[in-house]
Design an enzyme around this catalytic site. Structure first.
Site, short mmCIF file in Angstrom:
data_model
loop_
_atom_site.label_atom_id
_atom_site.label_comp_id
_atom_site.label_asym_id
_atom_site.label_seq_id
_atom_site.Cartn_x
_atom_site.Cartn_y
_atom_site.Cartn_z
N GLU A 81 0.92 -1.21 0.25
CA GLU A 81 0.20 -0.04 -0.38
C GLU A 81 1.18 1.08 -0.10
O GLU A 81 1.26 1.29 1.02
CB GLU A 81 -1.00 0.26 1.54
CG GLU A 81 -1.94 1.11 1.40
CD GLU A 81 -2.95 1.52 2.71
OE1 GLU A 81 -2.86 -0.43 3.17
OE2 GLU A 81 -3.35 1.72 2.82
N ASP A 114 -5.04 10.36 9.49
CA ASP A 114 -4.00 9.82 9.88
C ASP A 114 -3.27 10.26 10.78
O ASP A 114 -3.44 12.01 11.56
CB ASP A 114 -3.02 9.77 8.19
CG ASP A 114 -2.89 8.98 7.57
OD1 ASP A 114 -3.04 7.80 7.55
OD2 ASP A 114 -3.62 9.72 6.44
#
Lengths: 143, 258
Positions: free
Chosen positions: B41, B52
């Site tokens: 990924e 995030d």
């Protein structure tokens, strides 16, 4: 209707928060709206003396009103807003929020286009006590 | 079989995340594959990475600070594809860089670069009239996210049009921070697997081989990101060695879990 955008140090300076005048449509923070961004869609830094306007986008309703032509959006710089802030204090005894001072700063150019018997309403959306330290700093005043 | 099908057919798969343009990406990706990662990924850096935690936020800023552009990411992807023809490659990122030149442009670039799937964090299924169809048209999987707050009423919308694998975000939060309770993961994975035929990978907050092993007992895949990104931060250009080491430990834990 007329809406006011924060032109910061001026659109041409690149340091502003006028995403309708200086941006283009994109997706950020869950909405699709006009954004300050580069060609890769990376969001660029906004600047405005007014914390409430210091954002690289604007509410999607404004993007809609802009594209439909129902509202005409006018950029106003930090300096113009500061001048209107002081004028409103001196003439009316009202401390407008720096956000609202941007709207007041557009009055001279808007009223110049109007007949004398027409009425213009300004939405003074917030009070400026919160902004006095920012304004003092910008004007070099000690408080 | 697609690359995803092959990767998940072997038993629980290890999915490894790093941010594109942070450190020597090509060498770091090779280290992940050598260490035993089954799926890669690759994070597309964005100025506002709202899903995030601090580790990947900082990686985004390091990468953008070095001047990483979208074209560079596609170059890294197609070079990876040339070096590793069999390893599935996923681009993870945010809507604006993916749609700014039009979703069709992005989907076409993904297909050309040999990207197998895309995770777009901030387009919910209800608003996905453009990107998802463009990716499907280009033959690229749209990997959707399910979370602890995805209830039975909404799950069909999440599954509709998703392929490759389903990404279970194990915490109601951001990447790399808190760890979900094993019990809650087992329950959620069971529900997702009952509702769908595609593999279920679990991520967010998975940092150690021990955690990965526990999750691999029930899930089809385990995603590790922040722990790897931390290594890139700490070791800079010397990251491949330590990356390979942690990936090997994670891969062994995942592959021997059942």
């Amino acid at each position: 209707m007329v809406g006011i955008e924060a032109a910061g140090h001026g659109i041409e300076s690149g340091q502003h928060a006028a995403s309708l005048t200086g941006g283009r449509p994109g997706i950020l923070h869950g909405n699709k709206t006009y954004l300050l961004q580069d060609e890769d869609g990376q969001i660029t830094e906004a600047h405005s003396i007014s914390a409430g306007l210091d954002y690289p986008g604007l509410g999607p309703e404004h993007s809609w009103l802009h594209e439909s032509g129902r509202v005409r959006y006018v950029p106003i710089t930090d300096d113009e807003a500061l001048e209107a802030f002081q004028l409103c204090c001196a003439l009316e005894g009202i401390i407008p929020a720096l956000e609202s001072a941007h709207a007041l700063a557009a009055l001279p150019q808007l009223t110049a286009e109007m007949d004398e018997d027409k009425i213009l309403i300004v939405n003074v959306s917030g009070r400026g006590d919160k902004d006095i330290f920012t304004v003092a700093d910008a004007l070099g005043a000690a408080i | 079989m697609t690359r995803f099908e092959t990767a998940f057919a072997k038993g629980p798969a290890l999915v490894c995340f790093i941010t594109a343009g942070d450190g020597d990406t090509a060498a770091n990706l090779d280290a992940l594959v050598e260490g035993g990662a089954d799926v890669i990924e690759l994070g597309m850096p964005f100025t506002d990475p709202m899903a995030d935690g601090p580790a990947i936020q900082e990686a985004n800023l390091r990468s953008l600070g070095k001047g990483t552009r979208t074209a560079d990411i596609f170059r890294m992807a197609s070079e990876f594809r040339a070096r590793h023809p069999q390893v599935p490659l996923v681009l993870m990122g945010y809507a604006n860089p993916m749609t700014i030149r039009g979703p069709e442009w992005f989907a076409g670039e993904c297909a050309r670069a040999g990207v197998d799937g895309v995770i777009c964090v901030d387009i919910p299924p209800e608003e996905d009239a453009e990107l998802g169809p463009a990716l499907r048209e280009a033959g690229v999987s749209l990997i959707r996210l399910a979370t602890p707050t995805t209830d039975a009423a909404r799950l069909p919308a999440v599954l509709n049009g998703s392929s490759g694998f389903l990404y279970y975000v194990s915490v109601a939060g951001i990447t790399g921070m808190q760890q979900a309770a094993q019990g809650s993961i087992e329950e959620a994975v069971a529900k997702l697997k009952a509702a769908s035929d595609i593999p279920v990978a679990v991520g967010f907050g998975v940092r150690t081989p021990e955690q990965a092993s526990q999750i691999a007992k029930v899930a089809d895949g385990v995603v590790v990101g922040s722990a790897l990104v931390d290594i890139v931060k700490q070791h800079g250009d010397d990251a491949p060695g330590p990356l390979r080491e942690l990936t090997s430990a994670l891969a062994e834990a995942v592959h021997s879990a059942r």
